[in-house]
Design an enzyme around this catalytic site. Structure first.
Site, mmCIF file in Angstrom:
data_model
loop_
_atom_site.group_PDB
_atom_site.id
_atom_site.type_symbol
_atom_site.label_atom_id
_atom_site.label_comp_id
_atom_site.label_asym_id
_atom_site.label_seq_id
_atom_site.Cartn_x
_atom_site.Cartn_y
_atom_site.Cartn_z
ATOM 1 N N ARG A 112 37.787 -7.443 -16.578
ATOM 2 C CA ARG A 112 39.001 -7.235 -17.370
ATOM 3 C C ARG A 112 39.516 -8.519 -17.985
ATOM 4 N NH1 ARG A 112 42.598 -2.985 -16.292
ATOM 5 N NH2 ARG A 112 41.292 -1.428 -15.375
ATOM 6 N N TYR A 219 29.372 -1.833 -9.808
ATOM 7 C CA TYR A 219 28.534 -2.248 -10.942
ATOM 8 C C TYR A 219 28.625 -3.754 -11.100
ATOM 9 C CZ TYR A 219 33.062 -1.559 -13.443
ATOM 10 O OH TYR A 219 34.384 -1.566 -13.840
ATOM 11 N N ASP A 296 48.926 2.978 -22.467
ATOM 12 C CA ASP A 296 49.484 3.619 -21.276
ATOM 13 C C ASP A 296 50.946 4.018 -21.458
ATOM 14 O OD1 ASP A 296 47.144 3.549 -19.863
ATOM 15 O OD2 ASP A 296 47.892 2.318 -18.209
HETATM 16 C C1 LIG Z 1 41.446 1.174 -10.766
HETATM 17 C C2 LIG Z 1 41.496 1.340 -12.259
HETATM 18 C C3 LIG Z 1 40.314 1.342 -12.977
HETATM 19 C C4 LIG Z 1 40.337 1.522 -14.369
HETATM 20 N N1 LIG Z 1 39.154 1.538 -15.043
HETATM 21 C C5 LIG Z 1 39.155 1.696 -16.383
HETATM 22 C C6 LIG Z 1 37.932 1.677 -17.123
HETATM 23 O O1 LIG Z 1 36.841 1.500 -16.545
HETATM 24 N N2 LIG Z 1 37.971 1.865 -18.478
HETATM 25 C C7 LIG Z 1 39.159 2.044 -19.139
HETATM 26 O O2 LIG Z 1 39.151 2.199 -20.360
HETATM 27 N N3 LIG Z 1 40.332 2.064 -18.462
HETATM 28 C C8 LIG Z 1 40.372 1.887 -17.121
HETATM 29 N N4 LIG Z 1 41.550 1.886 -16.437
HETATM 30 C C9 LIG Z 1 42.799 2.111 -17.175
HETATM 31 C C10 LIG Z 1 43.267 0.855 -17.896
HETATM 32 O O3 LIG Z 1 43.331 -0.219 -17.001
HETATM 33 C C11 LIG Z 1 44.642 1.059 -18.539
HETATM 34 O O4 LIG Z 1 44.708 2.328 -19.156
HETATM 35 C C12 LIG Z 1 44.900 -0.004 -19.588
HETATM 36 O O5 LIG Z 1 44.848 -1.291 -18.987
HETATM 37 C C13 LIG Z 1 46.248 0.190 -20.276
HETATM 38 O O6 LIG Z 1 46.456 -0.871 -21.181
HETATM 39 P P1 LIG Z 1 47.883 -1.035 -21.888
HETATM 40 O O7 LIG Z 1 47.767 -2.297 -22.697
HETATM 41 O O8 LIG Z 1 48.282 0.211 -22.557
HETATM 42 O O9 LIG Z 1 48.915 -1.249 -20.692
HETATM 43 P P2 LIG Z 1 49.015 -2.436 -19.632
HETATM 44 O O10 LIG Z 1 47.706 -2.965 -19.287
HETATM 45 O O11 LIG Z 1 49.881 -1.939 -18.532
HETATM 46 O O12 LIG Z 1 49.789 -3.582 -20.426
HETATM 47 C C14 LIG Z 1 51.181 -3.512 -20.666
HETATM 48 C C15 LIG Z 1 51.675 -4.923 -20.934
HETATM 49 O O13 LIG Z 1 53.037 -4.857 -21.333
HETATM 50 C C16 LIG Z 1 53.800 -5.804 -20.612
HETATM 51 N N5 LIG Z 1 55.161 -5.247 -20.539
HETATM 52 C C17 LIG Z 1 55.575 -4.200 -19.792
HETATM 53 N N6 LIG Z 1 56.888 -3.962 -20.011
HETATM 54 C C18 LIG Z 1 57.290 -4.885 -20.917
HETATM 55 C C19 LIG Z 1 58.545 -5.147 -21.537
HETATM 56 N N7 LIG Z 1 59.626 -4.400 -21.278
HETATM 57 N N8 LIG Z 1 58.638 -6.183 -22.422
HETATM 58 C C20 LIG Z 1 57.536 -6.944 -22.714
HETATM 59 N N9 LIG Z 1 56.327 -6.736 -22.126
HETATM 60 C C21 LIG Z 1 56.200 -5.706 -21.247
HETATM 61 C C22 LIG Z 1 53.090 -5.910 -19.271
HETATM 62 O O14 LIG Z 1 53.407 -7.122 -18.613
HETATM 63 C C23 LIG Z 1 51.631 -5.818 -19.696
HETATM 64 O O15 LIG Z 1 51.105 -7.067 -20.040
HETATM 65 C C24 LIG Z 1 41.568 1.691 -15.046
HETATM 66 C C25 LIG Z 1 42.767 1.669 -14.330
HETATM 67 C C26 LIG Z 1 42.731 1.470 -12.958
HETATM 68 C C27 LIG Z 1 44.032 1.434 -12.228
#
Ligand SMILES: Cc1cc2nc3c(=O)[nH]c(=O)nc-3n(C[C@H](O)[C@H](O)[C@H](O)COP(=O)(O)OP(=O)(O)OC[C@H]3O[C@@H](n4cnc5c(N)ncnc54)[C@H](O)[C@@H]3O)c2cc1C
Length: 426
Positions: A112, A219, A296
């Site tokens: 990651r 993996y 997310d």
């Molecule tokens: C065990 C596990 C395995 C996974 N494996 C996979 C995989 O193999 N393949 C895959 O595609 N997905 C996988 N996922 C899912 C994936 O990790 C998430 O769906 C993805 O990281 C979401 O990305 P995002 O940028 O939407 O949210 P996040 O990664 O949650 O990023 C949100 C960001 O916003 C910031 N933030 C939050 N609130 C605020 C605020 N109010 N003001 C400013 N900043 C803020 C946070 O600090 C963070 O940096 C897995 C998840 C888990 C738990």
């Protein structure tokens, strides 16, 4: 490399510097837009270990010019194998080289932090204005602009604000008052040098051992130097309604019935941190005026389809593609139509992934007679049957199938034929 103009008003503000926020910021910056990213943490980064990137994601990384670097930092395995966690027998598999031929792009596994760093570097090189220690607490808008307000009272105003602020999104509260849904499952992660894994491992394979009420994934990462392992199980304390759930004692108990191959991996899991697994019920509305949810924040899934980060990357790509198509000769973008197109195409696909991931988890974690029946069914699947993967690994849809009159349609491969791949792991 472009230097960001830190004083100028951005065209776009992206809230959240995770994989979704950064990939979207990069996609929009490629259109020549001034993009500002507001991240609440003190520094940009990712916690966790490996992540799987299916062809519907590597296709986009290729479009961004990032695929070769991602491949060099990760591993491109030959096979994905599902095994029974109790007796270790093979249930079904995917031929990932054939899969690459079918979809045109590889299946890749990567750390990651390597993926995140790749996107961060791309944003820096593109001149994205990257700001840390910026917690956004409020959103406002009028007909012309949207504003994200940080905890210190600073207003960040732009044509559009994209909220990529994750599972606990503040912005989602603008749309509805819902809460994350607990699955009562918890994930432990860990990486270990391959030489210290305590057993022979074949890094040409992504392996998931399934059930009962648990699964175990492994993996390779970083060109095969590291072994990534994920142990997921249902917490009896969570089921009993206790607050202190998912603790290491529960980890050991959950895997007592599993085969030697799985138990040999457990000593290498990190025991000081674990991830309780939540998703949210799907919602149809992600856009309100000039504010849009992404990643997310819009559609957090349980991880069983390994599509959460991928959906976030797809969201940003789709948004930017529509912005590009709706850009006038003078460079102005019709944001109302762009956001309408985004809102028309993405929610249905993501709803389907979120709900399929829930069903998929139930199938993986079966016990007793149901487990035996599942195994019979999975063993009967032909290895090269792709009816389960076309809807998800095929080209990312840009247009909703039911609105061909609104846009020139690019059909999503067989969207309604199937439900899920039997061998998607995380
Ligand atoms: C065990 C596990 C395995 C996974 N494996 C996979 C995989 O193999 N393949 C895959 O595609 N997905 C996988 N996922 C899912 C994936 O990790 C998430 O769906 C993805 O990281 C979401 O990305 P995002 O940028 O939407 O949210 P996040 O990664 O949650 O990023 C949100 C960001 O916003 C910031 N933030 C939050 N609130 C605020 C605020 N109010 N003001 C400013 N900043 C803020 C946070 O600090 C963070 O940096 C897995 C998840 C888990 C738990």
């Amino acid at each position: 490399m472009h230097t960001p103009n830190l004083t100028s008003t951005p065209d776009i503000v992206v809230v959240g510097g995770g994989i979704g926020g950064l990939s979207t910021a990069f996609a929009l910056s490629r259109l020549g837009l001034r993009v500002r990213v507001l991240e609440q943490a003190g520094q940009f980064g990712e916690v966790g270990a490996g992540i799987q990137l299916a062809p519907n994601c590597t296709r986009i990384l290729d479009d961004y010019g990032l695929l070769d670097t991602a491949k060099a930092r990760g591993v491109v395995p030959d096979r994905m194998v599902m095994r029974d966690a109790v007796d270790g027998s093979e249930l079904t598999s995917l031929d990932l080289r054939d899969l690459e031929r079918r979809y045109g792009f590889p299946y890749l596994v990567i750390h990651r932090s390597d993926l995140h760093a790749l996107l961060l570097d791309a944003c820096r090189d593109a001149g994205v204005d990257l700001r840390t220690e910026q917690r956004v607490v409020a959103y406002t808008q009028d007909a012309e602009k949207a504003t994200a307000t940080t905890q210190d009272g600073t207003f960040h105003t732009a044509d559009v604000v994209i909220a990529a602020d994750g599972l606990h999104s503040v912005a989602r509260g603008l749309f509805l008052d819902d809460r994350p849904v607990s699955s009562a499952y918890v994930a432990y992660r860990g990486t270990v040098p391959v030489a210290g894994a305590g057993r022979p491992v074949d890094l040409s394979e992504v392996v998931v051992h399934v059930g009962p009420r648990c699964h175990f994934v492994h993996y390779g990462l970083r060109g095969g130097d590291l072994l990534n392992q994920v142990a997921v199980f249902e917490s009896p304390k969570a089921v009993a309604g206790l607050d202190d759930w998912g603790t290491p004692d529960e980890l050991d108990t959950a895997f007592e019935r599993t085969c030697q191959d799985v138990r040999a991996g457990l000593p290498h899991m990190w025991r000081d941190k674990w991830w309780r697994m939540y998703d949210r019920d799907p919602i149809d509305t992600w856009v309100d005026g000039r504010i849009a949810l992404l990643g997310d924040a819009a559609h957090p899934p349980l991880q069983y389809m390994a599509q959460g980060a991928i959906m976030a990357i797809e969201d940003g790509w789709v948004l930017a593609e529509h912005a590009k198509r709706l850009r006038a000769n003078d460079g102005t973008i019709d944001w109302a139509r762009t956001l309408a197109a985004y809102a028309a195409v993405r929610p249905e696909h993501c709803r389907r992934v979120v709900l399929t991931a829930r069903a998929w988890g139930e199938l993986w974690h079966l016990d007793g007679r149901q487990r035996e029946r599942r195994n019979v069914l999975l063993r009967s699947r032909a290895v090269h049957d792709y009816s389960f993967t076309d809807w998800i690994y095929g080209p990312t849809a840009l247009f909703p199938e039911d609105e061909p009159a609104m846009f020139e349609p690019i059909p999503l491969a067989s969207a309604d034929r199937i439900t899920a791949s039997p061998v998607r792991t995380c």
